[in-house]
Design a protein around this motif. Structure first.
Motif, PDB file in Angstrom:
ATOM      1  N   PHE A   1      10.400 105.294  90.256  1.00  0.00           N
ATOM      2  CA  PHE A   1      10.916 104.709  89.017  1.00  0.00           C
ATOM      3  C   PHE A   1       9.886 105.028  87.955  1.00  0.00           C
ATOM      4  O   PHE A   1       8.871 104.352  87.866  1.00  0.00           O
TER       5      PHE A   1
ATOM      6  N   ALA B   1       8.210 103.831  94.457  1.00  0.00           N
ATOM      7  CA  ALA B   1       8.679 102.695  95.248  1.00  0.00           C
ATOM      8  C   ALA B   1       8.789 103.068  96.723  1.00  0.00           C
ATOM      9  O   ALA B   1       8.574 102.232  97.599  1.00  0.00           O
TER      10      ALA B   1
ATOM     11  N   VAL C   1       6.236 104.458  88.893  1.00  0.00           N
ATOM     12  CA  VAL C   1       6.128 103.699  90.136  1.00  0.00           C
ATOM     13  C   VAL C   1       6.742 104.480  91.286  1.00  0.00           C
ATOM     14  O   VAL C   1       7.887 104.913  91.199  1.00  0.00           O
TER      15      VAL C   1
ATOM     16  N   TYR D   1      20.549 103.367  94.345  1.00  0.00           N
ATOM     17  CA  TYR D   1      19.632 104.355  93.774  1.00  0.00           C
ATOM     18  C   TYR D   1      19.726 105.644  94.563  1.00  0.00           C
ATOM     19  O   TYR D   1      20.027 105.642  95.754  1.00  0.00           O
TER      20      TYR D   1
ATOM     21  N   GLN E   1      18.934  90.197  98.335  1.00  0.00           N
ATOM     22  CA  GLN E   1      17.773  89.309  98.361  1.00  0.00           C
ATOM     23  C   GLN E   1      18.032  88.055  97.519  1.00  0.00           C
ATOM     24  O   GLN E   1      17.763  86.953  97.956  1.00  0.00           O
TER      25      GLN E   1
ATOM     26  N   LYS F   1       7.707  82.195 100.592  1.00  0.00           N
ATOM     27  CA  LYS F   1       6.923  83.337 101.031  1.00  0.00           C
ATOM     28  C   LYS F   1       5.780  82.804 101.879  1.00  0.00           C
ATOM     29  O   LYS F   1       5.200  81.766 101.564  1.00  0.00           O
TER      30      LYS F   1
ATOM     31  N   HIS G   1      10.308  88.261 105.517  1.00  0.00           N
ATOM     32  CA  HIS G   1       8.916  87.963 105.246  1.00  0.00           C
ATOM     33  C   HIS G   1       8.295  87.134 106.361  1.00  0.00           C
ATOM     34  O   HIS G   1       7.100  87.214 106.611  1.00  0.00           O
TER      35      HIS G   1
ATOM     36  N   GLU H   1      16.149  89.734 103.428  1.00  0.00           N
ATOM     37  CA  GLU H   1      15.532  88.409 103.482  1.00  0.00           C
ATOM     38  C   GLU H   1      16.559  87.283 103.612  1.00  0.00           C
ATOM     39  O   GLU H   1      16.635  86.403 102.754  1.00  0.00           O
TER      40      GLU H   1
ATOM     41  N   PRO I   1       4.557  93.605 102.509  1.00  0.00           N
ATOM     42  CA  PRO I   1       4.272  92.629 101.454  1.00  0.00           C
ATOM     43  C   PRO I   1       5.195  92.817 100.250  1.00  0.00           C
ATOM     44  O   PRO I   1       5.942  93.790 100.181  1.00  0.00           O
ATOM     45  N   ASN I   2       5.106  91.917  99.288  1.00  0.00           N
ATOM     46  CA  ASN I   2       5.908  92.003  98.068  1.00  0.00           C
ATOM     47  C   ASN I   2       5.728  93.349  97.397  1.00  0.00           C
ATOM     48  O   ASN I   2       4.611  93.860  97.310  1.00  0.00           O
ATOM     49  N   GLY I   3       6.825  93.897  96.935  1.00  0.00           N
ATOM     50  CA  GLY I   3       6.764  95.148  96.208  1.00  0.00           C
ATOM     51  C   GLY I   3       6.515  96.359  97.077  1.00  0.00           C
ATOM     52  O   GLY I   3       6.227  97.441  96.581  1.00  0.00           O
ATOM     53  N   ALA I   4       6.662  96.210  98.396  1.00  0.00           N
ATOM     54  CA  ALA I   4       6.378  97.317  99.300  1.00  0.00           C
ATOM     55  C   ALA I   4       7.457  98.393  99.251  1.00  0.00           C
ATOM     56  O   ALA I   4       7.231  99.530  99.656  1.00  0.00           O
ATOM     57  N   GLY I   5       8.650  98.019  98.776  1.00  0.00           N
ATOM     58  CA  GLY I   5       9.730  99.001  98.705  1.00  0.00           C
ATOM     59  C   GLY I   5      10.872  98.744  99.679  1.00  0.00           C
ATOM     60  O   GLY I   5      11.732  99.601  99.859  1.00  0.00           O
ATOM     61  N   LYS I   6      10.891  97.555 100.265  1.00  0.00           N
ATOM     62  CA  LYS I   6      11.929  97.251 101.261  1.00  0.00           C
ATOM     63  C   LYS I   6      13.322  97.225 100.633  1.00  0.00           C
ATOM     64  O   LYS I   6      14.255  97.885 101.108  1.00  0.00           O
ATOM     65  N   THR I   7      13.441  96.446  99.552  1.00  0.00           N
ATOM     66  CA  THR I   7      14.744  96.356  98.891  1.00  0.00           C
ATOM     67  C   THR I   7      15.158  97.712  98.339  1.00  0.00           C
ATOM     68  O   THR I   7      16.327  98.104  98.405  1.00  0.00           O
ATOM     69  N   THR I   8      14.202  98.434  97.808  1.00  0.00           N
ATOM     70  CA  THR I   8      14.494  99.767  97.286  1.00  0.00           C
ATOM     71  C   THR I   8      15.066 100.655  98.390  1.00  0.00           C
ATOM     72  O   THR I   8      15.978 101.451  98.152  1.00  0.00           O
TER      73      THR I   8
HETATM   74  N1  LIG Z   1      15.021  99.200  89.147  1.00  0.00           N
HETATM   75  C1  LIG Z   1      13.690  99.333  89.180  1.00  0.00           C
HETATM   76  N2  LIG Z   1      13.035  99.854  88.149  1.00  0.00           N
HETATM   77  C2  LIG Z   1      11.683  99.995  88.155  1.00  0.00           C
HETATM   78  N3  LIG Z   1      10.917  99.627  89.176  1.00  0.00           N
HETATM   79  C3  LIG Z   1      11.511  99.088  90.248  1.00  0.00           C
HETATM   80  C4  LIG Z   1      12.923  98.907  90.316  1.00  0.00           C
HETATM   81  N4  LIG Z   1      13.248  98.338  91.492  1.00  0.00           N
HETATM   82  C5  LIG Z   1      12.081  98.182  92.142  1.00  0.00           C
HETATM   83  N5  LIG Z   1      11.047  98.619  91.412  1.00  0.00           N
HETATM   84  C6  LIG Z   1       9.633  98.628  91.809  1.00  0.00           C
HETATM   85  O1  LIG Z   1       9.560  99.264  93.059  1.00  0.00           O
HETATM   86  C7  LIG Z   1       8.607  98.604  93.890  1.00  0.00           C
HETATM   87  C8  LIG Z   1       9.270  98.169  95.175  1.00  0.00           C
HETATM   88  O2  LIG Z   1      10.173  97.109  94.906  1.00  0.00           O
HETATM   89  P1  LIG Z   1      11.092  96.450  96.001  1.00  0.00           P
HETATM   90  O3  LIG Z   1      11.981  95.498  95.300  1.00  0.00           O
HETATM   91  O4  LIG Z   1      11.730  97.487  96.805  1.00  0.00           O
HETATM   92  O5  LIG Z   1      10.059  95.644  96.867  1.00  0.00           O
HETATM   93  P2  LIG Z   1      10.291  94.710  98.102  1.00  0.00           P
HETATM   94  O6  LIG Z   1       9.548  95.297  99.237  1.00  0.00           O
HETATM   95  O7  LIG Z   1      11.720  94.443  98.287  1.00  0.00           O
HETATM   96  O8  LIG Z   1       9.519  93.398  97.643  1.00  0.00           O
HETATM   97  P3  LIG Z   1       9.912  91.864  97.775  1.00  0.00           P
HETATM   98  O9  LIG Z   1       9.342  91.401  99.064  1.00  0.00           O
HETATM   99  O10 LIG Z   1       9.204  91.237  96.613  1.00  0.00           O
HETATM  100  O11 LIG Z   1      11.364  91.765  97.687  1.00  0.00           O
HETATM  101  C9  LIG Z   1       8.062  97.464  93.068  1.00  0.00           C
HETATM  102  O12 LIG Z   1       6.864  97.871  92.492  1.00  0.00           O
HETATM  103  C10 LIG Z   1       9.096  97.235  92.007  1.00  0.00           C
HETATM  104  O13 LIG Z   1       8.517  96.723  90.844  1.00  0.00           O
END
Ligand SMILES: Nc1ncnc2c1ncn2[C@@H]1O[C@H](COP(=O)(O)OP(=O)(O)OP(=O)(O)O)[C@@H](O)[C@H]1O
Ligand SMILES: [Mg+2]
Lengths: 371, 298
Positions: B55, B60, B58, B95, B127, B6, B251, B219, B79-86
């Motif tokens: 969630f 996301a 949260v 989801y 990821q 990172k 990243h 990523e 940044p981390n946890g921004a919601g990209k993977t979601t």
């Molecule tokens: N299955 C889940 N259950 C509960 N919370 C979740 C779940 N998946 C993701 N989250 C929450 O949703 C938010 C976004 O997560 P996400 O994985 O999308 O981030 P990201 O942008 O991909 O970050 P990273 O750069 O760390 O991969 C985070 O706060 C994470 O903890």
């Protein structure tokens, strides 16, 4: 060009499997053919000087022991599809064996309520009984699609018990009294029926033919889209679905095909014994077959065959050997447990591990070894 | 395996403050070249329309909207946890959005089965690499190729003509793809024995095997050294040149800036910026987000 790469890796692996992989196609063909012929000659094993008498069973007629091995091998092959390939832990596999046997009995035995309408010969009952087991496979598969691992194991365990209790307590299925006079498979030789009551050799041969057909069928499925889908589901079900695998469809097929093969064991068993009752299908049976698959090498047909044969052979071989006043057969489960523990300690990947499984374990060793 | 690399705030700082080509130690002269996608049109391929995904407590994704045009390389950063993977997970059916719509080629993907979405033309990588570890590299790719095959259990069992033709073409295509990503020499090896970089490439090959219109890479360069990143960049361009639209989560700011046509920036589930790499780079909200300064203080 990739086939060369693939072979190269296969070649580099050691052991019997590696050696076998290094042989040219025709050598492998001959080895397979010779093993098949030797398998057909097994009933005459006692004639082999020195080792023959050590191999054959004493407390039970040798051809009967061979026939027992043949249906255990079938069950192991079928369970290997469900557990070894698709990764679905099924503890109630005996249920399908029971459905196959009861299906045959219901259609053919004079004790059956259906007898007046059907009264079929064995061969006519076979396809119907097998269709019935496949349906049973789907009935078990459908509601359990979302379950994995321990949860699936518990539900399948329940399934087998339901079938057994159903057989015990419904009048149609006759409980302990069971079904007698189930007809034997057809065929005449020199004016006498091939499949009689005294000689088990023809039954063993019939079992072998069925086993060979099953091996060919499962091998064809394994080396195709179907086998890849099963493996992908076993490895990572969600990733598989995201890569386009219709996971529900292939899981149901695994259950149905596993059930079909178990049902084959059941119809053969019913045809040989001529009698079945609810005592035949105890839960130990399922556990034993699963132990055979794991012991032989889950996910690999040669392993399943060896494991299936051993779980039947070891107890039968113990029969008639006495230790003090008791027959060793009485201790079969204790001895058997010991054998399994020893095998799993010495060869955790099974006797003949699947190529992949062996590598996985080797890798794990590397991971834990100090750098 | 090693933790995905990172960017530290310092690195990002440098990436943001200085012109990209100076900062790049990776032979990065190419990185800042104007990089228009040749086949890029104005046709909208994917539309994320006011998507919110919760969630429990949260949030996301919070009312996120953007759209992808056919043929472009689109960056999704934050940044981390921004919601990209979601966001990827919502697009690929993992989801279901709490509210909002996602349309692919004009058709809603919400509520569709994962394998249907894949066959519809969206493929992705993960990821954290999620290969089928005990299958060979070639088999892994063939699973992807099977997505469009029609061989039934019966035709596989009896080796009917369809089995032979699909098996042959699927195999040939998979080998081509392994060549394309540069790991054909590992075709027969069990994928868990591949190096980390090879595994990431294999994931891309497997996704491409499903014949996607849109390829989503989560990523793909995580844990790569600069030379590997440069190679990956070339690969992404090559993929785009075959006509596949690419959605890239990344990243490494330099990598994203160098390869993408447009970028959306997420922070805490909200879209905070959208535009060309140059526009996004100079956006104060983005700089603040990446330096960990609360947006309102920036
Ligand atoms: N299955 C889940 N259950 C509960 N919370 C979740 C779940 N998946 C993701 N989250 C929450 O949703 C938010 C976004 O997560 P996400 O994985 O999308 O981030 P990201 O942008 O991909 O970050 P990273 O750069 O760390 O991969 C985070 O706060 C994470 O903890
Ligand atoms: Mg992520």
């Amino acid at each position: 060009m990739t086939t060369t790469t693939e072979k190269a890796t296969w070649r580099s692996s050691g052991g019997v499997r590696g050696w076998f992989g290094r042989q040219p196609g025709w050598v492998r063909g001959i080895i397979v053919l010779v093993s098949a012929i030797l398998a057909f000659l097994l009933p005459y094993a006692a004639e082999v000087p020195l080792i023959g008498p050590q191999i054959v069973t004493e407390g039970i007629d040798w051809p009967s022991a061979l026939f027992n091995m043949s249906y255990y091998v079938l069950l192991a092959l079928g369970l290997n599809v469900v557990v070894g390939y698709a990764g679905l832990l099924d503890l109630g596999y005996v249920g399908f064996f029971a459905v196959g046997a009861y299906g045959t009995a219901l259609l053919t035995s004079p004790d059956s309520v259906l007898y007046a309408d059907t009264g079929w010969k064995w061969l006519m009952a076979v396809p119907v009984a097998l269709a019935l087991t496949m349906v049973a496979g789907l009935i078990l598969g459908w509601p359990t699609l979302r379950l994995r691992g321990d949860y699936l194991a518990i539900v399948t365990l329940g399934f087998a018990e339901i079938i057994r209790i159903f057989a015990t307590s419904t009048t149609t299925l006759r409980g302990d009294r069971g079904f007698a006079s189930i007809p034997h498979p057809p065929g005449m030789w020199n004016g006498k029926p091939i499949f009689g009551v005294t000689d088990a050799v023809p039954y063993f041969w019939l079992g072998l033919v069925v086993i060979i057909l099953v091996i060919l069928g499962v091998r064809n499925l394994d080396r195709s889209r179907v086998g890849r889908s099963w493996l992908a589901i076993r490895e990572d079900e969600e990733a598989a679905e995201i890569m386009g695998v219709r996971t529900i469809k292939y899981k149901l097929w695994a259950f149905a095909i596993g059930a079909f093969i178990g049902g084959l064991g059941g119809v053969l068993f019913a045809g040989e014994q001529g009698f079945i009752n609810s005592q035949t299908f105890v839960l130990q049976f399922s556990i034993l077959v699963l132990a055979g698959v794991v012991m032989g090498g889950s996910g690999n047909m040669a392993g399943a065959i060896l494991g299936g044969a051993l779980i039947s052979y070891i107890p039968d071989r113990l029969r008639g050997i006495s230790l003090g006043d008791t027959d060793l057969y009485e201790y079969r489960f204790a001895l058997f447990g010991l054998v399994i523990i020893i095998i799993m300690v010495l060869r955790p990947q099974g006797l003949i591990p699947s190529r992949r499984r062996a590598m996985e374990l080797k890798d794990r060793e590397k991971e834990v070894a100090p750098q | 395996m090693s933790e995905p690399h990172k960017e530290t705030p310092e690195e990002l700082d440098r990436a943001n403050e200085r012109p990209v080509d100076e900062a790049a130690p990776t032979g990065g002269a190419k990185l800042d070249e104007p990089n228009p996608s040749p086949v890029r049109g104005e046709e909208v391929l994917l539309e994320v329309d006011h998507v919110t995904l919760r969630f429990g407590g949260v949030v996301a994704l919070n009312d996120v909207s953007f759209s992808l045009r056919k043929g472009e390389i689109f960056g999704l950063i934050g940044p981390n946890g921004a919601g990209k993977t979601t966001c990827f997970n919502a697009m690929t059916g993992v989801y279901r959005p709490t509210s909002g719509a996602i349309r692919f080629q004009g058709e809603s993907v919400v509520g569709k089965k994962k394998h249907e979405i894949t066959r519809g033309g969206i493929a992705r990588t993960f990821q954290n690499v999620r290969l089928f570890p005990e299958m060979t590299a070639l088999e892994n790719v063939m699973v992807g190729a099977d997505a469009h095959h029609k061989t039934s259990v019966i035709s596989a069992l009896f080796r009917l003509p369809r089995f032979w033709s699909e098996e042959k073409s699927g195999r040939a295509r998979s080998i081509e793809l392994l060549k394309f990503v540069g790991i054909v020499h590992r075709a027969g090896d069990v994928s868990r024995n591949l190096s980390y970089g090879e595994q990431r490439r294999l994931e891309i090959a497997r996704a491409l095997a499903t014949n996607p219109t849109l390829l989503c890479l989560d990523e793909p360069a995580a844990g790569f050294n600069p030379a590997e990143k440069e190679e990956l960049l070339q690969l992404i361009r090559k993929i785009r040149d075959t006509g596949v639209t690419v959605l890239l989560i990344e990243h490494d700011m330099r990598l994203v800036m160098g390869v993408t046509d447009r970028i959306v920036v997420l922070e805490f589930g909200k879209k905070i910026a959208e535009g060309t790499p140059a526009e996004v780079r100079d956006n104060p909200a983005v700089i603040a987000a990446y330096l960990g300064v609360p947006t309102d203080a920036a």
